[in-house]
Design a protein around this motif. Structure first.
Motif, mmCIF file in Angstrom:
data_model
loop_
_atom_site.group_PDB
_atom_site.id
_atom_site.type_symbol
_atom_site.label_atom_id
_atom_site.label_comp_id
_atom_site.label_asym_id
_atom_site.label_seq_id
_atom_site.Cartn_x
_atom_site.Cartn_y
_atom_site.Cartn_z
ATOM 1 N N GLN A 126 55.990 41.366 34.773
ATOM 2 C CA GLN A 126 56.287 39.948 34.530
ATOM 3 C C GLN A 126 56.007 39.106 35.788
ATOM 4 N N ILE A 127 56.428 39.603 36.930
ATOM 5 C CA ILE A 127 56.187 38.864 38.187
ATOM 6 C C ILE A 127 54.673 38.703 38.392
ATOM 7 N N ALA A 128 53.938 39.807 38.193
ATOM 8 C CA ALA A 128 52.476 39.748 38.375
ATOM 9 C C ALA A 128 51.874 38.723 37.417
ATOM 10 N N ASP A 129 52.290 38.749 36.158
ATOM 11 C CA ASP A 129 51.704 37.827 35.166
ATOM 12 C C ASP A 129 52.011 36.374 35.512
ATOM 13 N N GLU A 130 53.212 36.115 36.005
ATOM 14 C CA GLU A 130 53.550 34.724 36.367
ATOM 15 C C GLU A 130 52.663 34.238 37.517
ATOM 16 N N LEU A 131 52.426 35.107 38.474
ATOM 17 C CA LEU A 131 51.557 34.713 39.601
ATOM 18 C C LEU A 131 50.125 34.483 39.111
ATOM 19 N N ASN A 137 45.160 28.230 37.249
ATOM 20 C CA ASN A 137 44.955 26.780 37.394
ATOM 21 C C ASN A 137 43.902 26.454 38.448
ATOM 22 N N HIS A 138 43.378 27.470 39.118
ATOM 23 C CA HIS A 138 42.431 27.232 40.221
ATOM 24 C C HIS A 138 41.129 27.991 39.956
ATOM 25 N N THR A 139 40.069 27.586 40.667
ATOM 26 C CA THR A 139 38.825 28.352 40.542
ATOM 27 C C THR A 139 38.672 29.298 41.722
ATOM 28 N N GLU A 140 39.318 28.926 42.837
ATOM 29 C CA GLU A 140 39.224 29.736 44.052
ATOM 30 C C GLU A 140 40.601 29.782 44.706
ATOM 31 N N ASP A 142 43.221 31.902 47.937
ATOM 32 C CA ASP A 142 43.413 32.971 48.920
ATOM 33 C C ASP A 142 44.290 34.012 48.218
ATOM 34 N N LEU A 143 43.703 35.167 47.945
ATOM 35 C CA LEU A 143 44.426 36.175 47.160
ATOM 36 C C LEU A 143 45.703 36.650 47.856
ATOM 37 N N LEU A 144 45.734 36.558 49.178
ATOM 38 C CA LEU A 144 46.953 36.956 49.883
ATOM 39 C C LEU A 144 48.108 36.023 49.546
ATOM 40 N N ASP A 145 47.835 34.717 49.685
ATOM 41 C CA ASP A 145 48.876 33.721 49.422
ATOM 42 C C ASP A 145 49.295 33.711 47.963
ATOM 43 N N ALA A 146 48.293 33.839 47.093
ATOM 44 C CA ALA A 146 48.551 33.617 45.672
ATOM 45 C C ALA A 146 49.119 34.854 44.975
ATOM 46 N N PHE A 147 48.846 36.039 45.506
ATOM 47 C CA PHE A 147 49.174 37.241 44.736
ATOM 48 C C PHE A 147 49.645 38.410 45.608
ATOM 49 N N ARG A 397 43.251 36.559 55.479
ATOM 50 C CA ARG A 397 43.117 35.797 54.235
ATOM 51 C C ARG A 397 42.066 36.505 53.393
ATOM 52 N N LEU A 398 42.137 36.332 52.093
ATOM 53 C CA LEU A 398 41.102 36.912 51.231
ATOM 54 C C LEU A 398 40.695 35.868 50.173
ATOM 55 N N PRO A 399 39.756 34.991 50.554
ATOM 56 C CA PRO A 399 39.349 33.949 49.593
ATOM 57 C C PRO A 399 38.518 34.560 48.463
ATOM 58 N N VAL A 400 38.935 34.302 47.229
ATOM 59 C CA VAL A 400 38.199 34.851 46.070
ATOM 60 C C VAL A 400 37.939 33.743 45.045
ATOM 61 N N ARG A 401 36.815 33.926 44.304
ATOM 62 C CA ARG A 401 36.537 33.071 43.142
ATOM 63 C C ARG A 401 37.026 33.818 41.914
ATOM 64 N N LEU A 402 37.641 33.099 41.018
ATOM 65 C CA LEU A 402 38.300 33.778 39.898
ATOM 66 C C LEU A 402 37.400 33.943 38.679
ATOM 67 N N ALA A 403 36.347 33.125 38.590
ATOM 68 C CA ALA A 403 35.450 33.246 37.437
ATOM 69 C C ALA A 403 34.023 33.273 37.927
ATOM 70 N N ALA A 404 33.128 33.787 37.073
ATOM 71 C CA ALA A 404 31.717 33.900 37.485
ATOM 72 C C ALA A 404 31.106 32.514 37.649
#
Ligand code: HEM
Length: 404
Positions: A126-131, A137-140, A142-147, A397-404
């Motif tokens: 549940q915690i993972a899904d909420e994050l 809501n974003h396209t990009e 920082d995976l560290l901060d966000a997850f 930091r680990l900046p990632v794009r979430l969609a292709a």
């Protein structure tokens, strides 16, 4: 990289030789021998063990203990560092030897068994899904901060029964304490100890059905640990409970993004997840050097004469890439099942939270890849900054794009 032959008196500078590119440096060091004397960033000269067999043996060797022998710290010029660090945080599982270690470990072992931990699965999902909902809501991001940071931090806070609203302060403090060159370690450890004492006082007034309450009862009702040991236990559980798992998630995601065929295989077959987590731990595990140990007597460590009172460090990062234990060790392969890796240590200090970390890892990767199968790095991998720490192996930091 310049390395002197191990037979000379010259001692290499760990920071210069190893920290900037550890896997490359360790390939050279392992070829030269299983153990090497190096100057650490705090000035200490320590024996660093690099090969798998020797590392595993050292982690379980009773002649290597956690308590510094009389004069050991002073001989290393480390008295000052020791004095600065808050006494309230000093005596915990990681820093003590039997019989104190046995007594303290017994107080918490039951809370971390696989069965107890498995019961947390629905809540961790549940915690993972909420994050992940918030990330969507974003396209990009920082995976560290966000997850990677909030997931284990929330889990360990809830597990202990600690409100997680202070977690950003906590993140800053632990970074100060664990990264190299922190002149702030003394004052930060004092702030952290004061924060933990407030936390314990609040929980004493308002007990719950949680591990912190159980530890307070063990202190107040049964006198099974001192007040300082209680504070230090909470410190080590909170710290070890999140810092490492953050890097398990971020180093693992980074390895997958750099090996698209492995990412595709894992996304297509979630059954590979448990084995993949073991390979993340082996390939680029969260702990670089295991915590400090001291020789209690003169001993010969694989040809090197280690004098009583000298410090010894075990490189888990290096041992897990030793070709004598793992075939083609620099190849990242989520199907290899490297069960004997040393990422969780070995012996009496073997990671208390291993079952929890494995479960969090499995859920984190499973949920993340199911939700964002087109995840990619935003930027070049070479531009990523690694933490300047001898303990934690992980990116800033680990900046990632979430969609292709
Ligand atoms: C000890 C790694 C997650 C709590 C250790 C040690 C390692 C390690 C290598 C032994 C250090 C040494 O011998 O010098 C990891 C990794 C993790 C992880 C790679 C995540 C992927 C956790 C979690 C907890 C935790 C989630 C939860 C509280 C501890 C504690 C110890 C410890 C309390 C000290 C045990 C003792 O000295 O008896 N961990 N850990 N760890 N870990 Fe973890």
């Amino acid at each position: 990289m310049s390395l002197s032959p191990s037979s000379t008196e010259q001692i290499d500078d760990f920071e210069k030789v190893v920290l900037s590119d550890p896997h490359q440096a360790y390939r050279v060091l392992r070829a030269d021998g299983p153990v090497r004397k190096m100057q650490m960033p705090d000035g200490m000269k320590a024996w660093v063990i690099t090969r798998y067999d020797e590392a595993r043996a050292a982690l379980a060797d009773p002649a290597l203990q956690k308590a510094p022998p009389a004069g050991g710290m002073a001989e290393q010029g480390l008295q000052q560092l020791d004095d600065d660090f808050s006494d309230d945080l000093a005596a915990n599982l990681i820093t003590v030897d039997p019989p104190e270690h046995t007594r303290l470990r017994k107080l918490v072992t039951k809370a971390f068994t696989s069965r107890r931990v498995e019961a947390l699965r629905p809540r961790i999902e549940q915690i993972a899904d909420e994050l992940l909902d918030e990330m969507a809501n974003h396209t990009e991001v920082d995976l560290l901060d966000a997850f990677a940071f909030p997931l284990p931090m929330t889990v360990i806070c809830e597990f202990l029964g600690v409100p997680d609203e202070d977690r950003d302060d906590f993140r800053q403090w632990s970074k100060y304490l664990l990264d190299v060159d922190s002149a702030e370690a003394g004052p930060v450890s004092a702030s952290m100890a004061a924060y933990l004492m407030r936390l314990i006082a609040t929980k004493r007034d308002d007990p719950g059905d949680d591990l912190l309450t159980a530890l307070i009862q063990a202190r107040d009702d049964d006198d099974r640990l001192s007040e300082q040991e209680l504070v230090s236990m909470v410190f080590v559980l909170l710290l070890a409970g999140h810092e490492t798992t953050v890097s398990l998630i971020s180093n693992g995601v980074l390895a997958l993004l750099r090996h698209p065929e492995q990412l595709a295989a894992l996304t297509a077959d979630p059954g590979l997840l448990p084995g993949a987590v073991e390979e993340f731990l082996r390939f680029d595990g969260p702990i670089h050097l295991a915590t400090l140990r001291w020789a209690t007597t003169d001993l010969t460590l694989h040809g090197a004469s280690v004098a009583a009172g000298e410090p010894v460090l075990v490189s888990l990062l290096s041992a897990n890439r030793d070709a004598s234990r793992f075939d083609d060790p620099d190849r990242f392969d989520i199907t290899r099942k490297p069960e004997s890796h040393l990422a969780f240590g070995h012996g009496i200090h073997y990671c208390l939270g291993a079952a929890l970390a494995r479960l969090e890892g499995e859920i984190a990767f499973g949920r993340l890849l199911a939700r964002f199968p087109d995840l990619s790095l935003a930027g070049e991998p070479e531009a990523l900054q690694w933490r300047h720490s001898t303990l934690i192996r992980g990116v800033e930091r680990l900046p990632v794009r979430l969609a292709a």
